[in-house]
Write a protein that holds these residues in place. Structure first.
Motif, PDB file in Angstrom:
ATOM      1  N   ASN A  75      -7.953 -31.546  -9.488  1.00 33.69           N
ATOM      2  CA  ASN A  75      -7.967 -30.573  -8.366  1.00 33.69           C
ATOM      3  C   ASN A  75      -7.983 -31.373  -6.912  1.00 33.69           C
ATOM      4  O   ASN A  75      -8.777 -31.979  -6.749  1.00 33.69           O
ATOM      5  CB  ASN A  75      -9.290 -29.837  -8.590  1.00 33.69           C
ATOM      6  CG  ASN A  75      -9.499 -28.889  -9.714  1.00 33.69           C
ATOM      7  OD1 ASN A  75      -8.465 -28.299 -10.292  1.00 33.69           O
ATOM      8  ND2 ASN A  75     -10.420 -28.859 -10.448  1.00 33.69           N
ATOM      9  N   LEU A 115      -5.849 -29.924  -0.519  1.00 32.82           N
ATOM     10  CA  LEU A 115      -4.852 -30.681   0.469  1.00 32.82           C
ATOM     11  C   LEU A 115      -5.058 -29.903   1.614  1.00 32.82           C
ATOM     12  O   LEU A 115      -5.246 -28.584   1.466  1.00 32.82           O
ATOM     13  CB  LEU A 115      -3.560 -31.041  -0.221  1.00 32.82           C
ATOM     14  CG  LEU A 115      -3.587 -31.997  -1.479  1.00 32.82           C
ATOM     15  CD1 LEU A 115      -2.024 -32.076  -1.776  1.00 32.82           C
ATOM     16  CD2 LEU A 115      -4.340 -33.096  -1.070  1.00 32.82           C
ATOM     17  N   GLU A 150       0.643 -28.174   3.456  1.00 31.08           N
ATOM     18  CA  GLU A 150       2.007 -27.908   2.421  1.00 31.08           C
ATOM     19  C   GLU A 150       2.522 -29.067   2.379  1.00 31.08           C
ATOM     20  O   GLU A 150       3.200 -29.681   1.327  1.00 31.08           O
ATOM     21  CB  GLU A 150       2.848 -26.505   2.616  1.00 31.08           C
ATOM     22  CG  GLU A 150       2.118 -25.278   2.461  1.00 31.08           C
ATOM     23  CD  GLU A 150       2.166 -25.021   1.238  1.00 31.08           C
ATOM     24  OE1 GLU A 150       2.880 -25.791   0.191  1.00 31.08           O
ATOM     25  OE2 GLU A 150       1.833 -23.914   0.845  1.00 31.08           O
ATOM     26  N   ASP A 197       1.351 -32.294   2.639  1.00 30.47           N
ATOM     27  CA  ASP A 197       0.647 -33.153   1.830  1.00 30.47           C
ATOM     28  C   ASP A 197       0.745 -32.861   0.247  1.00 30.47           C
ATOM     29  O   ASP A 197       1.072 -33.836  -0.408  1.00 30.47           O
ATOM     30  CB  ASP A 197      -0.908 -33.046   2.079  1.00 30.47           C
ATOM     31  CG  ASP A 197      -1.194 -33.915   3.346  1.00 30.47           C
ATOM     32  OD1 ASP A 197      -0.517 -34.539   3.968  1.00 30.47           O
ATOM     33  OD2 ASP A 197      -2.545 -33.587   3.867  1.00 30.47           O
ATOM     34  N   CYS A 198       0.933 -31.557  -0.135  1.00 29.53           N
ATOM     35  CA  CYS A 198       1.365 -31.058  -1.310  1.00 29.53           C
ATOM     36  C   CYS A 198       2.557 -31.680  -1.801  1.00 29.53           C
ATOM     37  O   CYS A 198       2.782 -32.161  -3.001  1.00 29.53           O
ATOM     38  CB  CYS A 198       1.154 -29.430  -1.473  1.00 29.53           C
ATOM     39  SG  CYS A 198      -0.384 -28.708  -1.327  1.00 29.53           S
ATOM     40  N   GLU A 199       3.506 -31.626  -0.892  1.00 30.37           N
ATOM     41  CA  GLU A 199       4.858 -31.957  -1.232  1.00 30.37           C
ATOM     42  C   GLU A 199       4.825 -33.643  -1.304  1.00 30.37           C
ATOM     43  O   GLU A 199       5.268 -34.262  -2.479  1.00 30.37           O
ATOM     44  CB  GLU A 199       5.677 -31.686  -0.217  1.00 30.37           C
ATOM     45  CG  GLU A 199       6.186 -30.030   0.031  1.00 30.37           C
ATOM     46  CD  GLU A 199       6.963 -29.669  -1.225  1.00 30.37           C
ATOM     47  OE1 GLU A 199       7.547 -30.499  -2.085  1.00 30.37           O
ATOM     48  OE2 GLU A 199       6.795 -28.665  -1.598  1.00 30.37           O
ATOM     49  N   ARG A 251       3.370 -34.344  -4.791  1.00 30.77           N
ATOM     50  CA  ARG A 251       4.123 -33.675  -5.836  1.00 30.77           C
ATOM     51  C   ARG A 251       5.312 -34.879  -6.381  1.00 30.77           C
ATOM     52  O   ARG A 251       5.659 -35.079  -7.398  1.00 30.77           O
ATOM     53  CB  ARG A 251       4.848 -32.318  -5.578  1.00 30.77           C
ATOM     54  CG  ARG A 251       3.893 -31.223  -5.739  1.00 30.77           C
ATOM     55  CD  ARG A 251       4.856 -29.890  -5.586  1.00 30.77           C
ATOM     56  NE  ARG A 251       3.779 -28.772  -5.493  1.00 30.77           N
ATOM     57  CZ  ARG A 251       3.626 -28.138  -4.132  1.00 30.77           C
ATOM     58  NH1 ARG A 251       4.254 -28.523  -3.015  1.00 30.77           N
ATOM     59  NH2 ARG A 251       3.061 -27.023  -3.921  1.00 30.77           N
ATOM     60  N   THR A 292      -4.326 -28.253 -10.026  1.00 29.20           N
ATOM     61  CA  THR A 292      -4.431 -27.347  -8.779  1.00 29.20           C
ATOM     62  C   THR A 292      -4.332 -28.400  -7.470  1.00 29.20           C
ATOM     63  O   THR A 292      -4.939 -29.153  -7.319  1.00 29.20           O
ATOM     64  CB  THR A 292      -5.875 -27.010  -8.811  1.00 29.20           C
ATOM     65  OG1 THR A 292      -6.073 -26.265 -10.101  1.00 29.20           O
ATOM     66  CG2 THR A 292      -5.994 -25.718  -7.500  1.00 29.20           C
ATOM     67  N   LEU A 293      -3.117 -27.872  -6.834  1.00 29.69           N
ATOM     68  CA  LEU A 293      -3.019 -28.270  -5.584  1.00 29.69           C
ATOM     69  C   LEU A 293      -3.176 -27.347  -4.537  1.00 29.69           C
ATOM     70  O   LEU A 293      -2.454 -26.402  -4.440  1.00 29.69           O
ATOM     71  CB  LEU A 293      -1.587 -28.966  -5.245  1.00 29.69           C
ATOM     72  CG  LEU A 293      -1.168 -29.925  -6.172  1.00 29.69           C
ATOM     73  CD1 LEU A 293       0.319 -30.391  -6.193  1.00 29.69           C
ATOM     74  CD2 LEU A 293      -2.035 -31.152  -6.119  1.00 29.69           C
ATOM     75  N   ASP A 294      -4.083 -27.274  -3.864  1.00 30.03           N
ATOM     76  CA  ASP A 294      -4.702 -26.134  -2.677  1.00 30.03           C
ATOM     77  C   ASP A 294      -4.429 -26.729  -1.349  1.00 30.03           C
ATOM     78  O   ASP A 294      -5.428 -27.497  -0.821  1.00 30.03           O
ATOM     79  CB  ASP A 294      -6.214 -25.778  -3.100  1.00 30.03           C
ATOM     80  CG  ASP A 294      -6.354 -24.414  -2.481  1.00 30.03           C
ATOM     81  OD1 ASP A 294      -5.689 -24.100  -1.683  1.00 30.03           O
ATOM     82  OD2 ASP A 294      -7.590 -23.901  -2.688  1.00 30.03           O
ATOM     83  N   PRO A 295      -3.493 -26.230  -0.617  1.00 28.39           N
ATOM     84  CA  PRO A 295      -3.418 -26.426   0.840  1.00 28.39           C
ATOM     85  C   PRO A 295      -4.406 -25.993   1.687  1.00 28.39           C
ATOM     86  O   PRO A 295      -4.131 -25.233   2.791  1.00 28.39           O
ATOM     87  CB  PRO A 295      -1.742 -25.989   1.099  1.00 28.39           C
ATOM     88  CG  PRO A 295      -1.689 -24.849   0.110  1.00 28.39           C
ATOM     89  CD  PRO A 295      -2.614 -24.959  -1.069  1.00 28.39           C
TER      90      PRO A 295
END
Length: 407
Positions: A369, A372, A375, A377-379, A382, A399-402
């Motif tokens: 989990n 972040l 978005e 940082d999520c990229e 990924r 889980t990646l939560d921006p």
């Protein structure tokens, strides 16, 4: 009643039920008979009925909460329920902290039964208590919205009264009360065979400068003997001082929710807690280097810390660590996590650059989990994680939560 008086009608005031009738109603609702409570529960029953005040609706409500038939309660159910008596009234109890505390204390031991892990068995226990209305679900926001599961609970006042009574009778938990007149009570003044200590004070100063913490009373043979048997030590408030950790020879659970006022030297003896399995430190500024000596530690929870915490070089010696719950962490120079094969759950609010690749190499993770901050940082994650995804055969939840991290 006012209408009846105005038109000249008679007013009949219903009297509360007598104690005997209240007892019969409670027993009938719980056991379907009018006299089934065991003699050893007489004081608990009397306390509950006194709280109900002879009101039928109150008695029926508590009966529905006790419909699990306490005299036929399973051993695990009784133990896990009594553990709730360490929490103060109206406390919001995080499910993961509760379950992994149960595991650390050895309440859950049937790993492998029907192919289930200890955590899965703990989840089942938690859900059983929910289904019997012994605990009540609490919505703690976005996490609940994301997966539809219950992640926190509270204990109904009357159930807490019931568990506190049983806990006191069995010496299961010694919970220091909120009453300001009782703050600063010496730990040795509780029962000599205490196994679990829980502190929660309204007035921190009274607690911090209480007799126990400003004298050497804990150095007496009686006090040290009492504390040497403690398996769980919990402080819900900010503290400046705690008893020397070396006293707690069999401690399995250490929970200090706010260490912001605690001087670093108080954690120097952490390495001597050879049986410690669950460690929660809130608002710490750094982890002690000796953390790596906790050879059987399963959970390290430092989520309530806003600064970046550097994992010291000794961290990799935590070979039995299953869960790391943090806000934001970084690695000491040259530190790699590849040998931490027991690590199954990682939750944190972001990845520093030197931690990103290490996470990709933790192929034993089951739960990851990351809260972040954007978005973007999520990229970034990924892209870095995609190449290693095929090696994460055990991963069940990603889980990646921006969103900004909330504890």
């Amino acid at each position: 009643m006012a209408v009846a008086e105005r038109v000249g009608g008679a007013v009949y005031e219903l009297k509360p039920l007598s104690y005997d009738d209240s007892y019969k109603l409670l027993s009938k609702r719980v056991f379907d008979t009018e006299d089934r409570f065991a003699p050893e529960l007489s004081e608990v029953t009397r306390s509950i009925l006194n709280k109900c005040g002879g009101l039928p609706l109150a008695i029926i409500t508590i009966a529905s909460l006790l419909a699990s038939k306490p005299m036929q309660i399973q051993e695990w159910e009784k133990t896990c329920l009594l553990y709730l008596s360490k929490y103060p009234e109206d406390a919001i109890i995080a499910k993961d902290i509760l379950i992994w505390s149960w595991i650390a204390e050895g309440f859950i031991t049937n790993e492998g039964e029907h192919g289930r892990s200890l955590q899965e068995i703990g989840e089942n226990y938690f859900n059983e208590l929910l289904n019997k209305s012994l605990i009540q679900p609490v919505d703690i926001g976005r996490i609940c919205e994301n997966d539809g599961q219950v992640h926190a609970c509270q204990v109904h006042d009357m159930v807490l009264e019931f568990t506190n009574q049983l806990s006191a009778e069995e010496g299961f938990v010694a919970a220091m009360p909120l009453d300001s007149e009782k703050e600063g009570i010496l730990v040795p003044s509780v029962q000599k065979k205490v196994r679990r200590l829980s502190y929660n004070y309204r007035d921190n100063d009274s607690f911090l400068h209480g007799t126990y913490y400003t004298t050497n009373t804990y150095a007496t043979a009686e006090a040290r003997e009492s504390l040497s048997r403690v398996r769980s030590f919990t402080v819900f408030n900010s503290v400046k001082s705690i008893p020397p950790l070396m006293i707690f020879r069999v401690l399995r659970v250490l929970r200090l929710d706010d260490c912001s006022n605690l001087e670093d030297n108080h954690l120097n003896d952490l390495a001597k807690l050879h049986h410690l399995r669950f460690l929660r430190l809130g608002n710490i500024s750094k982890l002690p280097e000796c953390i790596g000596n906790l050879q059987v530690l399963q959970t390290l929870d430092i989520r309530d810390t806003r600064s970046v915490i550097q994992l010291p070089p000794s961290f990799v010696r935590l070979r039995q660590l299953v869960r790391l719950i943090a806000h934001k962490v970084s690695l000491a120079d040259g530190l790699t996590l590849g040998n931490m094969t027991s690590l199954q759950e990682l939750t944190c609010a972001g990845l520093t650059e030197n931690l990103l690749q290490e996470v990709c190499d933790l192929t034993g993770l089951r739960i990851l989990n990351l809260m972040l901050s954007s978005e973007e940082d999520c990229e970034i994650f990924r892209d870095a994680f995609a190449d290693s995804l095929s090696r994460h055969k055990s991963l069940q939840n990603l889980t990646l939560d921006p969103q900004a991290f909330t504890a």
